[in-house]
Design an enzyme around this catalytic site. Structure first.
Site, short mmCIF file in Angstrom:
data_model
loop_
_atom_site.label_atom_id
_atom_site.label_comp_id
_atom_site.label_asym_id
_atom_site.label_seq_id
_atom_site.Cartn_x
_atom_site.Cartn_y
_atom_site.Cartn_z
CB THR A 18 0.57 -59.08 -12.40
OG1 THR A 18 0.04 -59.59 -13.63
CG2 THR A 18 1.61 -58.01 -12.69
CG ASP A 19 -1.89 -63.71 -14.06
OD1 ASP A 19 -2.39 -62.57 -14.11
OD2 ASP A 19 -1.78 -64.44 -15.07
CB THR B 259 4.10 -59.51 -17.85
OG1 THR B 259 3.01 -60.43 -17.83
CG2 THR B 259 3.95 -58.58 -19.04
CE1 TYR C 105 -28.11 -60.33 6.96
CE2 TYR C 105 -25.71 -60.23 7.09
CZ TYR C 105 -26.92 -59.65 6.74
OH TYR C 105 -26.95 -58.41 6.18
CE LYS D 75 -3.39 -58.71 -13.01
NZ LYS D 75 -2.74 -59.64 -13.96
#
Length: 337
Positions: free
Chosen positions: A91-92, A17, A282, A162
């Site tokens: 950023t993704d 971006t 568990y 992110k």
């Protein structure tokens, strides 16, 4: 003219971006001219002598693992000639790349800093200018790690995630305090590697044939079995402390056991933002462990995936894979015991 005596920084552009421009047909699309970064942020030349390496020009949603290898090799080859490195990135998938570079570039003597923006640099209100300037400020610090600089935080590459598509502080650090914060000054916190005369170690190992999927109510064991049968490794994002369905026909344990028997590692991380897999806690976790699942402990899903690719790139012996997945190489996991 750049003042003499300033540190030398290599700016490696991969797109994202921060370099995008508005296209009336395509929407935001990668710009073809990475040199605009230096034109639009002339302050960078007051901080350092800057060289530009346009390595890629992509939306990071289109990133493929081979770019990690290209980045690592390009930085390693140029390590003797620069005082630090800044990588602009979308950023993704930045958290994946931060982890990959940390595993592939070990024993760093100087910093490798990733940054980007939520808003294109050409837009009013862009965070790109501040992020890029701060990335350069960090790249000349007494620091020697792969980090992500975004907003007000300096985050270890293997600990970043992110967490917002809206906020300017798009990334957070997971299961660890930030390496540093950026305010009126830059403050480094806690233990971090400092500059040294270490010889950087390039470890460009990668087997990208790894799948990852979250566990969810109604998941079919056949889906897990298919992924395990068609890949060299599988990461499952379990519930809570690494819990998986283990009851009746919905149990994932037979698929995990079959994958383990075939030599395919199944690593379980947690879907939770904070915490660790504690699969002994568990009954459902214990059943998965008994079937052969490997706990990711407190690694993020992004780092777990990348690390499994990196480990499998060095060999597929299951015992070795399990041992390496639970060992900390670059601060990616808090070892138990």
């Amino acid at each position: 003219m750049t003042p003499a005596g300033l540190p030398r920084i290599l700016l490696v552009s991969t797109g994202g971006t921060i370099t995008m421009v508005h296209d009336p047909v395509k929407g935001l699309a990668p710009c073809q001219d990475a040199s605009l970064l230096l034109e639009r942020v002339p302050e960078l030349r007051a901080l350092a002598q800057v060289d530009l390496l346009p390595l890629a020009d992509i939306d990071s949603s289109n990133l493929q693992p081979d770019l990690w290898l290209r980045l690592a090799r390009a930085i390693h080859e140029r390590m003797p000639f620069y005082d630090g490195f800044v990588v602009t990135h979308g950023t993704d998938t930045m958290a994946y790349t931060g982890a990959a570079l940390a595993f592939m570039l070990q024993e760093l003597p100087k910093p490798v800093v990733l940054t980007g923006s939520q808003v294109p640099l050409e837009d009013i209100g862009s965070d790109g200018r501040t992020n890029l300037i701060n990335a350069f400020r960090v790249a000349i610090l007494d620091l020697a790690e792969v980090v992500i600089v975004f907003g007000a935080q300096i985050i270890r590459g293997t600990r970043a995630k992110k967490t917002s598509a809206f906020d300017m502080q798009a990334f957070t650090t997971v299961n660890e305090v930030p390496l540093g914060t950026i305010g009126l000054t830059i403050r480094l916190h806690g233990p971090c590697h400092r500059r040294s005369k270490r010889k950087p170690l390039l470890r460009p190992f990668l087997d990208p044939d790894v799948a990852m999927m979250p566990v969810y109510p109604g998941i079919k064991p056949a889906v897990v079995a298919h992924l395990a049968a068609t890949h060299h490794g599988l990461v499952l994002e379990g519930y809570g402390a690494g819990n998986l369905p283990t009851e009746g026909d919905a149990s994932l344990c037979p698929a995990i056991a079959a994958a383990t028997a075939a030599g395919t590692p199944v690593v379980v991380c947690t879907q939770c933002l904070v915490g660790s897999t504690e699969m002994e806690l568990y009954q459902v976790g214990r059943a998965a462990l008994q079937a052969g699942a490997i706990p990711a402990m407190d690694m993020t899903p992004e780092t777990t995936l990348v690390k499994l690719m990196w480990v499998l790139g060095q060999g597929r012996d299951l015992a070795t894979v399990e041992s390496m997945m639970q060992k900390s190489f670059v601060g990616e996991v808090h070892e138990v015991g």
